[in-house]
Design a protein around this motif. Sequence first.
Motif, short mmCIF file in Angstrom:
data_model
loop_
_atom_site.label_atom_id
_atom_site.label_comp_id
_atom_site.label_asym_id
_atom_site.label_seq_id
_atom_site.Cartn_x
_atom_site.Cartn_y
_atom_site.Cartn_z
N PRO A 41 0.23 3.34 16.47
CA PRO A 41 1.57 3.24 17.05
C PRO A 41 2.15 1.83 17.02
CG PRO A 41 -0.08 3.61 18.76
CD PRO A 41 -0.79 3.71 17.45
N ASN A 42 1.32 0.82 16.88
CA ASN A 42 1.80 -0.57 16.89
C ASN A 42 1.87 -1.17 15.49
OD1 ASN A 42 1.97 -0.54 19.72
ND2 ASN A 42 -0.22 -0.98 19.87
N LEU A 43 2.03 -0.35 14.49
CA LEU A 43 2.12 -0.82 13.12
C LEU A 43 3.26 -1.83 13.02
CD1 LEU A 43 0.62 -0.11 10.49
CD2 LEU A 43 2.47 1.46 9.98
N ARG A 44 2.98 -3.00 12.45
CA ARG A 44 3.97 -4.08 12.41
C ARG A 44 4.94 -3.97 11.25
NH1 ARG A 44 3.05 -7.84 8.63
NH2 ARG A 44 1.01 -7.92 7.68
N ILE A 45 4.67 -3.08 10.31
CA ILE A 45 5.49 -2.98 9.11
C ILE A 45 6.29 -1.69 9.13
CG2 ILE A 45 5.43 -2.75 6.60
CD1 ILE A 45 2.85 -4.32 6.67
N LYS A 46 7.56 -1.79 8.82
CA LYS A 46 8.38 -0.59 8.68
C LYS A 46 8.20 -0.10 7.24
CE LYS A 46 12.90 1.35 9.08
NZ LYS A 46 14.31 1.19 9.12
N PRO A 47 7.79 1.14 7.05
CA PRO A 47 7.55 1.60 5.68
C PRO A 47 8.84 1.98 4.97
CG PRO A 47 7.22 3.41 7.14
CD PRO A 47 7.51 2.20 8.01
N ILE A 48 8.73 2.02 3.67
CA ILE A 48 9.77 2.58 2.83
C ILE A 48 9.29 3.98 2.48
CG2 ILE A 48 10.94 2.39 0.61
CD1 ILE A 48 10.29 -0.63 0.72
N ILE A 49 10.15 4.95 2.60
CA ILE A 49 9.76 6.31 2.25
C ILE A 49 10.34 6.62 0.87
CG2 ILE A 49 9.93 8.76 2.85
CD1 ILE A 49 9.98 7.78 5.81
N LEU B 252 0.85 -1.19 0.00
CA LEU B 252 0.00 0.00 0.00
C LEU B 252 0.88 1.23 0.00
CD1 LEU B 252 -2.73 1.50 0.38
CD2 LEU B 252 -2.45 1.14 2.85
N THR B 253 0.57 2.17 -0.89
CA THR B 253 1.25 3.46 -0.88
C THR B 253 0.31 4.49 -0.26
OG1 THR B 253 2.61 3.01 -2.81
CG2 THR B 253 2.21 5.31 -2.31
N TYR C 59 -4.48 -2.55 7.64
CA TYR C 59 -3.11 -2.26 8.08
C TYR C 59 -2.47 -3.49 8.72
CZ TYR C 59 -2.85 2.67 6.90
OH TYR C 59 -2.77 3.85 6.21
N SER C 60 -3.27 -4.40 9.23
CA SER C 60 -2.69 -5.62 9.80
C SER C 60 -2.42 -6.68 8.73
CB SER C 60 -3.62 -6.19 10.87
OG SER C 60 -4.79 -6.73 10.28
N LYS C 61 -3.00 -6.53 7.54
CA LYS C 61 -2.85 -7.56 6.50
C LYS C 61 -1.86 -7.21 5.40
CE LYS C 61 -7.33 -9.73 6.92
NZ LYS C 61 -7.37 -11.12 6.57
N ILE C 62 -1.41 -5.97 5.33
CA ILE C 62 -0.50 -5.62 4.25
C ILE C 62 0.91 -6.15 4.52
CG2 ILE C 62 -1.80 -3.61 3.44
CD1 ILE C 62 0.11 -1.83 5.02
N ASP C 63 1.63 -6.38 3.44
CA ASP C 63 2.99 -6.91 3.54
C ASP C 63 4.05 -5.84 3.35
OD1 ASP C 63 2.32 -9.83 3.71
OD2 ASP C 63 1.33 -9.33 1.82
N GLY C 64 3.65 -4.72 2.77
CA GLY C 64 4.58 -3.63 2.53
C GLY C 64 3.85 -2.31 2.54
N LEU C 65 4.55 -1.27 2.96
CA LEU C 65 3.96 0.06 3.06
C LEU C 65 4.95 1.07 2.51
CD1 LEU C 65 1.63 1.83 4.18
CD2 LEU C 65 2.87 1.90 6.33
N ILE C 66 4.47 1.89 1.59
CA ILE C 66 5.28 2.97 1.04
C ILE C 66 4.61 4.28 1.42
CG2 ILE C 66 6.15 4.07 -1.07
CD1 ILE C 66 6.04 1.24 -2.37
#
Length: 183
Positions: free
Chosen positions: A154-162, A107-108, A132-139
């Motif tokens: 605050p407990n987002l399990r994925i570290k995003p790529i900026i 998800l972007t 937000y709990s089911k995505i594998d990647g976040l941009i």
Amino acid sequence: MKICYIVNNLNGLDGWSRHALNIVEPIKKNGNEIICITEFLSENKIKQYRILENPLKYLSSLFVIIKTAIKVNKIINDFRPDIIHILVEPYSTLIPFINKRSAKIVLTICGTYAIEGLFHNWTSKILTKTYYSKIDGLISISKFTFNRLLKVYPNLRIKPIIIPPSINLDGVKSIKRMENKVK
């Protein structure tokens, strides 16, 4: 690699579609197999399926979300993508209903409205927490947008790529300066 993009369109005449076009075209040119699930068909060489509705309908109608998810699942089952990339945030409400198989969902998020704008009703609140709990990647397009997301989740399990957005100006004619003083 096989990638399925979920976007409003690829005509490049609005922010979402310009952003999508600037991502999809180079990835296709790099040898990847691409399809786009869209609201409107655009004239280009990218295979598109017109099944989506106006993005804002996905913030208010569970019926529209489920009806669309059924169609999206058929395309995903036929295409079998490695990645499903959603570039228009309101379409992310489809995620809880997508049978992704072995695909990764990315998800972007482009603006703070992607976080706050999805809280219009109880359905959106539940769907937002779920996807937000089911995505594998976040941009995220900026650190500011990502930090705002972390305040809400605050407990987002994925570290995003900026990845800051950019615009490809190839083929864009320059605009002449207006002679009158009225802006």
